[in-house]
Write an enzyme that holds these catalytic residues in place. Structure first.
Site, mmCIF file in Angstrom:
data_model
loop_
_atom_site.group_PDB
_atom_site.id
_atom_site.type_symbol
_atom_site.label_atom_id
_atom_site.label_comp_id
_atom_site.label_asym_id
_atom_site.label_seq_id
_atom_site.Cartn_x
_atom_site.Cartn_y
_atom_site.Cartn_z
ATOM 1 N N CYS A 15 0.634 -1.144 0.052
ATOM 2 C CA CYS A 15 0.126 0.037 0.039
ATOM 3 C C CYS A 15 0.773 1.213 -0.043
ATOM 4 O O CYS A 15 2.309 1.113 0.180
ATOM 5 C CB CYS A 15 -0.642 -0.103 1.369
ATOM 6 S SG CYS A 15 -2.153 -1.393 1.605
ATOM 7 N N ASN A 50 0.457 0.975 5.981
ATOM 8 C CA ASN A 50 0.978 0.018 5.242
ATOM 9 C C ASN A 50 1.865 -1.238 5.781
ATOM 10 O O ASN A 50 2.524 -0.728 6.453
ATOM 11 C CB ASN A 50 2.041 0.968 4.299
ATOM 12 C CG ASN A 50 2.689 -0.066 3.369
ATOM 13 O OD1 ASN A 50 4.003 0.507 3.223
ATOM 14 N ND2 ASN A 50 2.272 -1.091 2.787
ATOM 15 N N GLY A 51 1.326 -2.316 5.542
ATOM 16 C CA GLY A 51 2.058 -3.274 6.105
ATOM 17 C C GLY A 51 1.062 -4.677 6.375
ATOM 18 O O GLY A 51 0.079 -4.676 5.896
ATOM 19 N N GLY A 78 -0.585 0.675 -4.887
ATOM 20 C CA GLY A 78 -1.753 0.168 -4.786
ATOM 21 C C GLY A 78 -2.669 0.458 -5.710
ATOM 22 O O GLY A 78 -2.803 1.828 -5.777
ATOM 23 N N TYR A 127 11.711 -4.702 -6.526
ATOM 24 C CA TYR A 127 10.296 -4.408 -7.507
ATOM 25 C C TYR A 127 9.332 -3.294 -7.154
ATOM 26 O O TYR A 127 8.836 -2.629 -8.158
ATOM 27 C CB TYR A 127 9.455 -5.744 -7.231
ATOM 28 C CG TYR A 127 8.304 -5.575 -7.943
ATOM 29 C CD1 TYR A 127 7.899 -5.603 -9.296
ATOM 30 C CD2 TYR A 127 7.018 -5.684 -7.052
ATOM 31 C CE1 TYR A 127 6.771 -5.758 -9.604
ATOM 32 C CE2 TYR A 127 5.749 -5.493 -7.870
ATOM 33 C CZ TYR A 127 5.708 -5.653 -9.127
ATOM 34 O OH TYR A 127 4.285 -5.399 -9.610
HETATM 35 P P1 AMP Z 1 5.063 -14.446 -12.173
HETATM 36 O O1 AMP Z 1 4.407 -14.632 -13.410
HETATM 37 O O2 AMP Z 1 4.437 -14.596 -11.066
HETATM 38 O O3 AMP Z 1 6.327 -14.970 -12.187
HETATM 39 O O4 AMP Z 1 5.343 -12.714 -12.087
HETATM 40 C C1 AMP Z 1 6.535 -12.130 -12.068
HETATM 41 C C2 AMP Z 1 6.483 -10.637 -12.505
HETATM 42 O O5 AMP Z 1 5.508 -9.934 -11.676
HETATM 43 C C3 AMP Z 1 7.677 -10.111 -12.591
HETATM 44 O O6 AMP Z 1 7.638 -9.470 -13.885
HETATM 45 C C4 AMP Z 1 7.505 -9.153 -11.496
HETATM 46 O O7 AMP Z 1 7.888 -7.687 -12.137
HETATM 47 C C5 AMP Z 1 6.126 -9.112 -11.097
HETATM 48 N N1 AMP Z 1 5.688 -9.097 -9.732
HETATM 49 C C6 AMP Z 1 6.807 -9.320 -8.768
HETATM 50 N N2 AMP Z 1 6.116 -9.362 -7.562
HETATM 51 C C7 AMP Z 1 4.754 -8.911 -7.919
HETATM 52 C C8 AMP Z 1 3.691 -8.558 -7.071
HETATM 53 N N3 AMP Z 1 3.996 -8.565 -5.526
HETATM 54 N N4 AMP Z 1 2.461 -8.402 -7.463
HETATM 55 C C9 AMP Z 1 2.480 -8.095 -8.830
HETATM 56 N N5 AMP Z 1 3.586 -8.283 -9.692
HETATM 57 C C10 AMP Z 1 4.615 -8.630 -9.039
#
Ligand code: AMP
Length: 495
Positions: free
Chosen positions: A2, A100-101, A28, A260
């Site tokens: 968030c 946030n948390g 978010g 990220y």
């Molecule tokens: P996946 O298909 O689950 O392996 O998604 C990997 C991709 O999701 C990468 O390109 C990351 O940039 C992105 N990503 C990493 N963590 C998150 C997250 N918590 N929520 C949404 N996207 C994410």
């Protein structure tokens, strides 16, 4: 995951809060809200993106020089309108809060509030528990007739009581009606919280407290650094700033913010996120050369946009071309609202279009910030093959993710995490790549901590090594929290 914002100003504050939420949108995208405070709380909440929720009239109608706001991507609690933050209670005086948390002892606190104290909880979020804990503590410790340093000292006692009860991660902004703007950060400092100041021509000072520094420049604020782990910050009604460190434990900010989550133009805990990502690419390139001395790609293609920075320095270190071989449609919106593997993989194709000329007959190295479930990577590799890449290599700027995040990032149950279930060779086969490399854990820490006047010794990397820094986390607890999260996602419930 968030974004939170709190502003004390000498002018009406709603417009600044609204603009700040736009700068926190990446933290978010499911819901957002603003509360401003004069004689009463003006409240506006909605589901969706900030620009979908508020119009000019809403914002101009909100009164008061103190306000808080929130952008929400739920990792605890449901996603109903009633779950949207900031939230408020009428006692003592009127208190509003945005968080946030993630609290890891949600169930126990929930039981106590419902069964022992006969409270009504209107949401399924842990943020509401925090609000009740703070409200209770204020009742006990604060004399609302007091002011200045005495009132602040009582506030610190109240926050200490919250620290004693809440387990997990929490960066909080809060308004106490008629008293001022309060903020605090959990004693491990897991989630970020920064503070800034701006002066008007008469020398009067406004203050901002936010998840990230992203809006500071646009709104004319200058950074005063971070709220320290276990610190309480308060700006009273007449603009006096009070700060006190009341309890600190091992400082363990979440490393995934740098990988990220945070915007690259942010400075978190005295580390420049952009430069940290550059160093991640540099370290990863060094390992690539060690492990695959004979595999030199023709192009390095980032999976846009988060990994662009690491890919740029990776390509530079290898002496090969950085290529925008995947074009991201900027208008595609929130892809992760679609659950389930198939839909996720379809979304990848809507979101990313390969550039034929950059792929055909080339040795392509794809670089992503992280591999979570593997769905995105697998789909992109298929696209590279469809566009006749000669070879496809894959590098992740993040080490393998093997455990769920219990502190507020949406990293799901280990059942869903590809690295928790496959060896590196199995992943290489599953993703259908010719070579695969993950960042080394030590290299990631080095990349984040190499520069900057920071105090980070041991960042939280629980999702990468299973070491949950708040304690009281065993396999049973992880299972319970995973199940709870699953129920919430089962589009039943999920701050
Ligand atoms: P996946 O298909 O689950 O392996 O998604 C990997 C991709 O999701 C990468 O390109 C990351 O940039 C992105 N990503 C990493 N963590 C998150 C997250 N918590 N929520 C949404 N996207 C994410």
């Amino acid at each position: 995951m968030c974004g939170i914002i709190g502003i004390y100003s000498h002018q009406p504050v709603a417009e600044d809060i609204y603009n700040s939420l736009i700068y926190l949108q990446h933290r978010g995208q499911d819901a957002a809200g603003i509360i401003t405070c004069q004689q009463r709380f003006d409240v506006k909440h909605g589901l969706g993106l900030v620009q979908e929720i508020f119009n000019d009239r809403d914002v101009l109608a909100m009164q008061g020089n103190i306000g808080i706001g929130h952008t929400r991507y739920p990792t605890a609690g449901g996603n109903q309108l009633s779950d949207v933050q900031p939230i408020w209670l009428g006692s003592p005086r009127g208190i509003a809060l945005a968080h946030n948390g993630n609290l890891t002892n949600y169930q126990a606190l929930h039981r106590t509030l419902i069964h022992n104290q006969h409270r009504h909880l209107n949401t399924s979020t842990d943020s509401e528990l925090l609000l009740h804990l703070l409200s209770d503590a204020l009742h006990t410790t604060v004399d609302v007739h007091n002011d200045g340093a005495i009132f602040f000292s009582e506030l610190c006692d109240a926050v200490q009581s919250v620290f004693n009860q809440a387990e997990g991660s929490y960066s909080v902004v809060s308004v106490v009606m008629g008293k001022g703007l309060l903020a605090f950060r959990d004693p491990h400092g897991i989630r970020p919280l920064v503070i800034g100041v701006r002066e008007d021509p008469d020398g009067q000072k406004d203050y901002v407290l936010a998840s990230e520094t992203t809006m500071f420049y646009a709104l004319g604020f200058r950074s005063m650094g971070d709220v320290k782990p276990g610190e309480v910050v308060f700006i009273n009604q007449s603009g006096q700033l009070f700060r006190q460190l009341i309890q600190s434990k091992t400082f363990s900010p979440c490393i995934f913010e740098y990988v990220y989550f945070a915007r690259p133009d942010s400075i978190l805990d005295e580390v420049n996120v952009y430069r940290a990502r550059m160093r991640m690419g540099e370290n990863l390139a060094r390992r690539w050369k060690e492990k695959y001395p004979d595999l030199l790609p023709d192009v390095v293609i980032p999976v846009p946009f988060t990994s662009n920075t690491a890919a740029m320095s990776f390509a530079h270190a290898l002496g090969v071309r950085y290529s925008e071989g995947l074009y991201k449609n900027p208008f595609i919106g929130r892809t992760f609202i679609m659950s389930g593997g198939k839909k996720r993989s379809q979304q990848v194709r809507y979101k990313l279009t390969p550039q034929h000329i950059e792929i055909k007959n080339k040795k392509v190295l794809l670089l992503d910030d992280s591999i979570v479930r593997g769905t995105t990577s697998r789909e992109i590799v298929t696209m590279m093959r469809e566009f006749n890449a000669q070879s496809v290599y894959f590098a992740s700027a993040c080490p393998p993710l093997i455990s769920p995040c219990l502190y507020g990032i949406d990293i799901p149950s280990s059942k869903e995490l590809i690295s928790a279930n496959y060896t590196i060779d199995e992943m290489r086969e599953h993703l259908n790549v010719d070579a695969l490399l993950f960042q080394d854990e030590g290299d990631l820490v080095e990349a984040v901590t190499r520069k900057g006047n920071h105090q980070i010794k041991s960042p939280c990397m629980a999702c990468m090594n299973g070491r949950y820094i708040t304690g009281n986390i065993d396999q049973l607890k992880i299972k319970q929290l995973e199940e709870n999260r699953q129920r919430c996602r089962g589009e039943v419930c999920v701050s």
